[in-house]
Design a protein around this motif. Structure first.
Motif, mmCIF file in Angstrom:
data_model
loop_
_atom_site.group_PDB
_atom_site.id
_atom_site.type_symbol
_atom_site.label_atom_id
_atom_site.label_comp_id
_atom_site.label_asym_id
_atom_site.label_seq_id
_atom_site.Cartn_x
_atom_site.Cartn_y
_atom_site.Cartn_z
ATOM 1 N N LEU A 248 0.819 -1.218 0.000
ATOM 2 C CA LEU A 248 0.000 0.000 0.000
ATOM 3 C C LEU A 248 0.851 1.265 0.000
ATOM 4 C CD1 LEU A 248 -2.763 -1.040 2.551
ATOM 5 C CD2 LEU A 248 -3.112 -0.548 0.117
ATOM 6 N N ILE A 249 2.016 1.213 0.604
ATOM 7 C CA ILE A 249 2.865 2.401 0.726
ATOM 8 C C ILE A 249 3.919 2.480 -0.376
ATOM 9 C CG2 ILE A 249 4.513 3.611 2.209
ATOM 10 C CD1 ILE A 249 1.601 3.714 3.161
ATOM 11 N N HIS A 250 4.509 1.347 -0.751
ATOM 12 C CA HIS A 250 5.626 1.360 -1.699
ATOM 13 C C HIS A 250 5.312 0.704 -3.038
ATOM 14 C CE1 HIS A 250 8.327 2.671 1.517
ATOM 15 N NE2 HIS A 250 7.822 1.717 2.281
ATOM 16 N N GLY A 251 4.271 -0.100 -3.109
ATOM 17 C CA GLY A 251 3.988 -0.858 -4.315
ATOM 18 C C GLY A 251 2.864 -0.281 -5.145
ATOM 19 N N GLY A 252 2.247 -1.158 -5.940
ATOM 20 C CA GLY A 252 1.188 -0.708 -6.822
ATOM 21 C C GLY A 252 -0.022 -0.157 -6.095
ATOM 22 N N GLY B 69 -7.274 6.488 -2.272
ATOM 23 C CA GLY B 69 -7.713 5.972 -0.985
ATOM 24 C C GLY B 69 -6.720 5.053 -0.309
ATOM 25 N N ALA B 70 -5.542 4.824 -0.906
ATOM 26 C CA ALA B 70 -4.566 3.921 -0.311
ATOM 27 C C ALA B 70 -4.170 4.332 1.108
ATOM 28 C CB ALA B 70 -3.320 3.817 -1.203
ATOM 29 N N PRO B 71 -3.937 5.624 1.405
ATOM 30 C CA PRO B 71 -3.593 5.995 2.787
ATOM 31 C C PRO B 71 -4.694 5.643 3.784
ATOM 32 C CG PRO B 71 -3.033 7.768 1.270
ATOM 33 C CD PRO B 71 -3.837 6.786 0.488
ATOM 34 N N VAL B 72 -5.952 5.762 3.353
ATOM 35 C CA VAL B 72 -7.061 5.425 4.251
ATOM 36 C C VAL B 72 -7.078 3.934 4.534
ATOM 37 C CG1 VAL B 72 -9.575 5.424 4.508
ATOM 38 C CG2 VAL B 72 -8.427 7.384 3.454
ATOM 39 N N VAL B 73 -6.913 3.136 3.488
ATOM 40 C CA VAL B 73 -6.895 1.680 3.661
ATOM 41 C C VAL B 73 -5.742 1.279 4.585
ATOM 42 C CG1 VAL B 73 -6.639 -0.545 2.480
ATOM 43 C CG2 VAL B 73 -7.974 1.290 1.427
ATOM 44 N N PHE B 74 -4.577 1.854 4.340
ATOM 45 C CA PHE B 74 -3.436 1.563 5.208
ATOM 46 C C PHE B 74 -3.725 1.959 6.644
ATOM 47 C CE2 PHE B 74 0.277 3.315 7.397
ATOM 48 C CZ PHE B 74 1.077 2.182 7.484
ATOM 49 N N GLY B 75 -4.305 3.139 6.836
ATOM 50 C CA GLY B 75 -4.579 3.628 8.188
ATOM 51 C C GLY B 75 -5.528 2.726 8.952
ATOM 52 N N SER C 190 -4.635 -3.672 13.402
ATOM 53 C CA SER C 190 -3.563 -4.580 13.802
ATOM 54 C C SER C 190 -2.808 -4.081 15.029
ATOM 55 C CB SER C 190 -2.583 -4.793 12.643
ATOM 56 O OG SER C 190 -1.979 -3.574 12.256
ATOM 57 N N ALA C 191 -2.657 -2.770 15.146
ATOM 58 C CA ALA C 191 -1.937 -2.224 16.303
ATOM 59 C C ALA C 191 -2.769 -2.322 17.573
ATOM 60 C CB ALA C 191 -1.531 -0.778 16.032
ATOM 61 N N ALA C 192 -4.079 -2.065 17.437
ATOM 62 C CA ALA C 192 -4.956 -2.115 18.617
ATOM 63 C C ALA C 192 -5.215 -3.535 19.076
ATOM 64 C CB ALA C 192 -6.271 -1.415 18.296
ATOM 65 N N GLY C 193 -5.121 -4.494 18.165
ATOM 66 C CA GLY C 193 -5.354 -5.882 18.552
ATOM 67 C C GLY C 193 -6.792 -6.134 18.974
ATOM 68 N N ILE C 194 -7.734 -5.714 18.142
ATOM 69 C CA ILE C 194 -9.149 -5.810 18.507
ATOM 70 C C ILE C 194 -9.585 -7.231 18.835
ATOM 71 C CG2 ILE C 194 -11.497 -5.493 17.621
ATOM 72 C CD1 ILE C 194 -10.517 -2.934 16.290
ATOM 73 N N PRO C 195 -9.252 -8.249 18.020
ATOM 74 C CA PRO C 195 -9.668 -9.612 18.388
ATOM 75 C C PRO C 195 -9.150 -10.036 19.759
ATOM 76 C CG PRO C 195 -8.966 -9.546 16.107
ATOM 77 C CD PRO C 195 -8.582 -8.227 16.711
ATOM 78 N N TRP C 196 -7.923 -9.670 20.062
ATOM 79 C CA TRP C 196 -7.337 -10.027 21.364
ATOM 80 C C TRP C 196 -8.052 -9.286 22.493
ATOM 81 C CZ3 TRP C 196 -4.170 -13.951 22.238
ATOM 82 C CH2 TRP C 196 -3.565 -14.050 23.483
ATOM 83 N N LEU C 197 -8.368 -8.003 22.261
ATOM 84 C CA LEU C 197 -9.084 -7.249 23.289
ATOM 85 C C LEU C 197 -10.465 -7.845 23.551
ATOM 86 C CD1 LEU C 197 -8.243 -3.565 22.259
ATOM 87 C CD2 LEU C 197 -7.322 -4.853 24.203
ATOM 88 N N LEU C 198 -11.163 -8.282 22.508
ATOM 89 C CA LEU C 198 -12.471 -8.915 22.693
ATOM 90 C C LEU C 198 -12.358 -10.196 23.506
ATOM 91 C CD1 LEU C 198 -14.062 -8.426 19.156
ATOM 92 C CD2 LEU C 198 -14.684 -7.260 21.279
ATOM 93 N N MET D 148 -12.658 -6.098 6.950
ATOM 94 C CA MET D 148 -11.699 -5.208 6.309
ATOM 95 C C MET D 148 -11.022 -5.891 5.131
ATOM 96 S SD MET D 148 -10.591 -2.211 6.183
ATOM 97 C CE MET D 148 -9.311 -1.408 5.219
ATOM 98 N N ALA D 149 -10.810 -7.197 5.230
ATOM 99 C CA ALA D 149 -10.231 -7.930 4.100
ATOM 100 C C ALA D 149 -11.174 -7.886 2.899
ATOM 101 C CB ALA D 149 -9.947 -9.372 4.501
ATOM 102 N N LEU D 150 -12.469 -8.086 3.141
ATOM 103 C CA LEU D 150 -13.448 -7.984 2.063
ATOM 104 C C LEU D 150 -13.478 -6.561 1.497
ATOM 105 C CD1 LEU D 150 -16.396 -10.048 3.595
ATOM 106 C CD2 LEU D 150 -14.980 -10.714 1.644
#
Length: 550
Positions: free
Chosen positions: A315-319, A325-331, A337-345, A370-372
């Motif tokens: 998303l940052i260096h490739g195609g 909207g790439a910065p939004v998707v990356f964000g 991934s940083a918040a670890g939502i599944p782990w927090l649940l 998000m993958a979809l």
């Protein structure tokens, strides 16, 4: 550049040291539950108890050995080594494989310089995101599988590399089934021999294990291969597959029911639409295929999602960065991934903090949703206009970014030269490393003619810089190609004088015959060079002598 590399290395070292300190100070920092399963479970390979083993140490639920028999063959040596040594070496090797994965991902994005320093920065941050953090906690194998898959993708630039990479994927699938999805990547990029090679290698692991360990091989492939419950509770929030998300929403395991089949079909359709949109961005297609695998697998624990690192790099260096909207998707991926939502649940459930059903369902399916969404975004997002130094004319050129900035002199168009190096009846093609839009495409090497330099002098200089060899240019081949109103491109036949060509600035080199050039996939060639194909084929003739070594 050196100071940047030193700083990046220092940041990565600080991140690794901080992680090791964290391991020491926290309860689960070094529980290595999966590594225990790998080491202790594989010891049962010799006495037939492999699939009777269950690890019941510091874990939420009992962990049996769930991988194919070939995994036990590969992991068996760990059972012969003291645990302390195994744990230390495994963790250090995981850090190394993570860094190697970042380097390979950047190379696949077309980054020719600065990849090592940039990879260090990416790795330093990835260590603290949930997929890698949990991988390190558990002593999981997924980073190694990711590294090997990316390595196979880099090999796919040549015919022999396709076969070797496919074989590697087949061996990985013999260790853990999830890399098998990469066989679909070879089909998507029109390299079917890679998929065939992968299938043969995988079958070889099955047949080999059946010959030496018939009972456990029959047990796995006859009784255990489809038993997702044996791997762990499907409904746990840390299972971010479609099956896990749907199971939590409806309140029971959907298995492979019509609900799951519809969801999987939707994911497949979106994946096909996405990789058709990406076309020649083979790394982007690999990202799409891995997302599809994570979605349709019955179990996709959070540590399976280590592929978020290559996704972020793409998303940052490739195609991906060229799409709106790439910065939004990356964000969004970064936050998830940083918040670890599944782990927090999972923690919320353990302490009795029950969220309302709708927010819990949405958060519990956050990664799969998000993958979809990412697949949809790839399929529909427009390409952003290129900056001035990578305009369409420049993208069609065989020149570098610096060449693209050269203009006319005294009203005459600037000349860019390309070398048609012919030796032994074969033509040398070079695979571009940049810009991202052309990374991976084949071209005749060359560059711009400097002031007070003849075209032949430019050919000699450029080839010495790019390939490390001396050539003697001859007549011009084909017509002149107009790159813009200010620049023209000319090809000159050249013969090798001394040295063996090396890819100093390109990703790879390839010698092709007239027959191979006649059948060459035009979509994999730089557009500006396609006009010379008839002249190049005529220059090569029909004879097929032995090719020189690259």
């Amino acid at each position: 550049m050196r100071s940047r590399s030193v700083l990046a290395t220092a940041i990565l070292a600080a991140s690794i040291i901080s992680r090791l300190v964290w391991d020491t100070l926290t309860v689960n920092g070094r529980n290595f539950v999966d590594l225990h399963v790998y080491r202790d479970g594989s010891a049962g390979l010799t006495d037939g108890s492999l699939y009777h083993f269950t690890y019941t140490g510091a874990t939420d639920f009992a962990l049996p050995f769930t991988y194919p028999p070939f995994a036990a063959v590969v992991l068996y040596p760990l059972s012969l080594i003291p645990w302390t040594v195994v744990a230390l070496v495994w963790q250090v090797a995981t850090f190394a494989a993570l860094y190697g994965s970042a380097v390979l991902a950047l190379r696949l994005c077309g980054m020719a310089t600065g990849a090592y320093a940039t990879a260090a920065l990416w790795s330093a941050g990835a260590i603290w995101c949930e997929p890698v953090r949990v991988t390190l906690d558990y002593g999981q194998i997924n980073v190694f599988l990711m590294f090997a898959t990316l390595l196979a993708a880099t090999w796919a630039r040549s015919s022999r590399g396709v076969l070797a990479g496919g074989a590697l994927i087949g061996l990985l699938a013999g260790i853990k089934l999830t890399p098998a999805i990469t066989g679909l990547w070879y089909l998507a990029i029109r390299r079917p021999l890679g998929a065939v090679s992968a299938a043969i290698a995988f079958l070889a692991t099955v047949i080999g294990c059946y010959i030496f360990f018939p009972d456990i091989t029959r047990t796995y492939y006859r009784d255990l291969i489809g038993d997702a419950d044996r791997i762990g509770p499907v409904a746990r929030p840390i299972n971010q597959s479609l099956r896990g998300a749907l199971t939590r929403i409806v309140g029971h395991d959907v298995g492979t029911s019509w609900i799951w089949m519809i969801a999987a079909l939707v994911a497949l359709i979106l994946a096909i639409a996405a990789w058709r949109k990406l076309r020649e961005d083979t790394f982007g297609v690999l990202i799409v295929v891995q997302l599809l695998g994570l979605l349709i697998s019955p179990i996709s624990w959070t540590h399976h999602w280590v592929w978020l690192l290559p996704i972020a790099i793409w998303l940052i260096h490739g195609g991906g960065r060229r799409r709106r909207g790439a910065p939004v998707v990356f964000g969004i991926w970064f936050i998830l991934s940083a918040a670890g939502i599944p782990w927090l649940l999972k923690i919320f459930t353990q302490v009795g903090w029950n969220l309302p059903n709708v927010p819990a369902d949405i958060l519990g399916a956050s990664w799969s949703l998000m993958a979809l969404a990412t697949l949809i975004w790839i399929a529909v997002a427009d390409i952003r206009p290129e900056p001035a130094n990578t305009t369409p004319d420049a993208a069609a050129s065989t020149t570098t970014t610096s060449d693209a900035n050269s203009g006319a002199v005294d009203g005459e168009p600037a000349v860019v030269v390309a070398a048609a190096i012919i030796d032994g009846g074969r033509l040398l093609l070079a695979q571009r490393s940049r810009p991202a839009a052309l990374a991976g495409k084949w071209e005749l090497p060359g560059g711009r003619v400097e002031p007070a330099e003849t075209a032949h002098d430019a050919v000699r200089r450029e080839i010495r810089e790019e390939l490390g060899v001396d050539v003697e240019p001859a007549e011009q081949l084909g017509g002149e190609v107009a790159l813009s109103a200010q620049r023209v491109l000319r090809a000159y036949r050249a013969g090798l004088v001394s040295g063996a060509p090396r890819a100093l600035e390109h990703l790879d080199l390839r010698w092709v015959s007239a027959a191979e050039l006649r059948d060459f996939d035009l979509d994999t060639m730089v557009p500006a060079d396609r006009a010379w194909l008839p002249a190049l084929i005529d220059a090569l003739g029909e004879h097929e002598p032995t090719s020189p070594q690259v």
